[in-house]
Design a protein around this motif. Structure first.
Motif, PDB file in Angstrom:
ATOM      1  N   VAL A 136      62.646  58.227  62.373  1.00  0.00           N
ATOM      2  CA  VAL A 136      63.326  57.498  61.278  1.00  0.00           C
ATOM      3  C   VAL A 136      64.131  56.763  61.578  1.00  0.00           C
ATOM      4  O   VAL A 136      65.137  56.809  62.740  1.00  0.00           O
ATOM      5  CB  VAL A 136      63.892  59.037  60.373  1.00  0.00           C
ATOM      6  CG1 VAL A 136      65.021  58.023  59.626  1.00  0.00           C
ATOM      7  CG2 VAL A 136      63.122  60.297  59.847  1.00  0.00           C
ATOM      8  N   LEU A 137      64.303  55.288  60.747  1.00  0.00           N
ATOM      9  CA  LEU A 137      64.891  54.491  61.007  1.00  0.00           C
ATOM     10  C   LEU A 137      65.664  53.653  59.415  1.00  0.00           C
ATOM     11  O   LEU A 137      65.435  54.861  58.641  1.00  0.00           O
ATOM     12  CB  LEU A 137      64.972  53.168  61.216  1.00  0.00           C
ATOM     13  CG  LEU A 137      63.707  52.384  60.779  1.00  0.00           C
ATOM     14  CD1 LEU A 137      63.955  50.765  61.264  1.00  0.00           C
ATOM     15  CD2 LEU A 137      61.996  53.038  60.769  1.00  0.00           C
ATOM     16  N   VAL A 138      66.981  53.386  59.658  1.00  0.00           N
ATOM     17  CA  VAL A 138      67.789  53.209  58.124  1.00  0.00           C
ATOM     18  C   VAL A 138      68.030  51.819  57.974  1.00  0.00           C
ATOM     19  O   VAL A 138      68.573  51.589  59.175  1.00  0.00           O
ATOM     20  CB  VAL A 138      68.715  54.941  58.497  1.00  0.00           C
ATOM     21  CG1 VAL A 138      70.172  53.778  57.187  1.00  0.00           C
ATOM     22  CG2 VAL A 138      68.167  55.741  58.166  1.00  0.00           C
ATOM     23  N   CYS A 139      67.834  51.464  56.810  1.00  0.00           N
ATOM     24  CA  CYS A 139      68.210  50.204  56.593  1.00  0.00           C
ATOM     25  C   CYS A 139      69.507  50.387  55.591  1.00  0.00           C
ATOM     26  O   CYS A 139      69.257  50.576  54.901  1.00  0.00           O
ATOM     27  CB  CYS A 139      67.525  49.524  55.861  1.00  0.00           C
ATOM     28  SG  CYS A 139      66.135  48.266  56.989  1.00  0.00           S
ATOM     29  N   ALA A 140      70.262  49.526  56.130  1.00  0.00           N
ATOM     30  CA  ALA A 140      71.969  50.031  55.078  1.00  0.00           C
ATOM     31  C   ALA A 140      72.991  49.103  55.551  1.00  0.00           C
ATOM     32  O   ALA A 140      72.905  48.283  56.599  1.00  0.00           O
ATOM     33  CB  ALA A 140      72.139  51.721  55.149  1.00  0.00           C
ATOM     34  N   PRO A 141      73.986  48.771  54.767  1.00  0.00           N
ATOM     35  CA  PRO A 141      74.797  47.937  54.732  1.00  0.00           C
ATOM     36  C   PRO A 141      75.502  47.866  56.484  1.00  0.00           C
ATOM     37  O   PRO A 141      75.863  49.251  56.989  1.00  0.00           O
ATOM     38  CB  PRO A 141      75.875  48.437  53.899  1.00  0.00           C
ATOM     39  CG  PRO A 141      74.855  48.284  53.109  1.00  0.00           C
ATOM     40  CD  PRO A 141      74.193  49.226  53.385  1.00  0.00           C
ATOM     41  N   GLY A 180      72.680  59.603  65.872  1.00  0.00           N
ATOM     42  CA  GLY A 180      71.412  59.057  67.454  1.00  0.00           C
ATOM     43  C   GLY A 180      70.293  58.589  66.291  1.00  0.00           C
ATOM     44  O   GLY A 180      69.456  58.627  66.912  1.00  0.00           O
ATOM     45  N   VAL A 181      70.447  57.824  64.489  1.00  0.00           N
ATOM     46  CA  VAL A 181      69.545  57.444  63.456  1.00  0.00           C
ATOM     47  C   VAL A 181      70.046  55.706  63.622  1.00  0.00           C
ATOM     48  O   VAL A 181      71.110  55.223  64.027  1.00  0.00           O
ATOM     49  CB  VAL A 181      69.852  58.163  62.682  1.00  0.00           C
ATOM     50  CG1 VAL A 181      69.078  57.090  61.778  1.00  0.00           C
ATOM     51  CG2 VAL A 181      69.586  59.373  62.087  1.00  0.00           C
TER      52      VAL A 181
END
Length: 407
Positions: A31-36, A47-48
């Protein structure tokens, strides 16, 4: 399996994705996250991986730009999505998209461009067309009071969304080889959106205009301990009242803090004040007042006499799960809805204007600081689901696995 979680917004938009990320990793999903960029520390602590996108959400909120600038700001945010998300989504099996309408439209367009399964998620139902509620009005574009027909109102809502975001979205889509979108709102919602809210606190009513998958709220149990000095304060007397307005800018914050503290003192209670994005900082800090920054609300709310808050979806869910009586002081968007749900469930009251006075807030507190309200709040707390993120993670993994079988 690899999944991208994409959002742009406040903590209330990011925290549910954190919960989903943890549940997906438990299923061996990368998993990876795109966010501000505001949430780099929060995600790093788990650890994300974070792929920062767009400007600081807190700075954008604090700047309080006029409604007339919405199309211009949306155009930049959409462009940011097309600039950043393609590399992050490359090689992913699915993209989960939420957050502000224009950024969600951009992220979904990138998933379409890459041929990646996309799931559209909302953390409140008011953006989903339904015969049972009115659309939310956009700043500077009020809906006519005399119109009551549901279809007409939702058609007007679609027109407003297109007027605000359509040109910017289509110019980016065409530049990236995609066709224009006739209806931006319906494109973002899709045919089968997910509603990540609790069915008791936020029931989706049938019949509706399309199928909605309600998973339950996405909440990650926080293991972070309360600070020692806060624990000492809590232990030193009767449970205090918590006051916090989360990501709301709360213009005139110094006066808001003063009003809140005086109202709590008028009830003979101690008070815990959250600084939040408004930077609440009471001037008259005595032994009965404690000011906190980031804190484990799940732990804290279980130790307070009542929670005074703005009515964000996440805070409302956390407060309801804790069993603490609530006073909701809604500011904008979906917050009046959540205030109404708190009142309807009998677990608190809705303050009738966004700017409380000492007298009005004290009266609201007097109404909820009763044995009856606390008993009702405790009873409702026991009905709130805790498995929403796990349900969503399993649904997503199963959908991706079905795609592989049928490919």
């Amino acid at each position: 399996m690899r999944v991208l979680l994409s959002t742009y917004g406040s903590r209330g938009d990011v925290e549910p994705l954190v919960a989903l990320a943890v549940e997906l990793r438990a299923l061996d999903v990368d998993v990876l996250v795109c966010a501000p960029p505001d949430f780099a520390e929060r995600l790093a602590g788990l650890g994300v991986p974070l792929v920062p996108v767009g400007p600081s959400a807190s700075e954008l909120t604090a700047s309080a730009p006029p409604p007339s600038s919405i199309p211009e700001r949306a155009a930049q945010l959409i462009a940011d999505q097309f600039a950043v998300v393609p590399a992050a989504a490359e090689g992913c099996d699915a993209v989960v998209v939420t957050g502000m309408m224009p950024t969600a439209a951009g992220a979904l367009s990138v998933a379409e461009m890459l041929g990646v399964r996309a799931v559209s998620v909302t953390f409140q139902q008011l953006t989903l067309p339904s015969p049972h509620h009115r659309p939310l009005a956009y700043p500077g574009r009020p809906l006519p009071d005399g119109v009551t027909d549901s279809r007409t109102l939702w058609d007007l809502d679609a027109e407003n969304v297109n007027a605000l975001f359509g040109e910017a979205l289509d110019s980016n889509r065409v530049a990236n080889g995609l066709p224009p979108v006739a209806n931006v709102r319906d494109y973002v919602i899709g045919d089968r959106p997910w509603l990540a809210t609790d069915p008791v606190l936020d029931p989706w009513r049938e019949p509706s205009y399309f199928e909605v998958v309600q998973t339950g709220a996405w909440v990650l149990p926080h293991e972070r301990q309360l600070p020692d000095d806060l624990v000492a304060f809590l232990d030193a007397g009767e449970p205090p009242v918590y006051v916090g307005f989360g990501s709301m800018p709360m213009h005139g914050s110094a006066d808001v803090a003063r009003v809140a503290v005086e109202a709590v003192r008028a009830q003979g209670r101690r008070v815990v004040v959250l600084r939040g994005w408004a930077g609440l900082a009471p001037e008259d800090v005595r032994d009965d007042c404690f000011v906190v920054g980031e804190v484990n609300q799940q732990e804290l709310f279980g130790r307070v006499a009542a929670v005074v808050h703005h009515g964000g979806a996440g805070t409302t869910t956390t407060a309801t799960r804790s069993g603490a009586p609530q006073v909701v002081v809604p500011q904008l968007a979906d917050q009046p809805y959540w205030a109404g749900r708190v009142a309807d469930l009998g677990v608190g009251v809705a303050h009738d204007c966004p700017t409380p006075t000492v007298e009005s807030l004290s009266a609201a507190l007097s109404a909820v600081l009763t044995a009856g309200t606390r008993e009702r709040a405790a009873a409702v707390a026991g009905t709130i689901r805790t498995d929403g993120a796990a349900v969503a993670a399993r649904l997503l993994v199963d959908a991706v696995e079905r795609d592989r079988v049928t490919a």
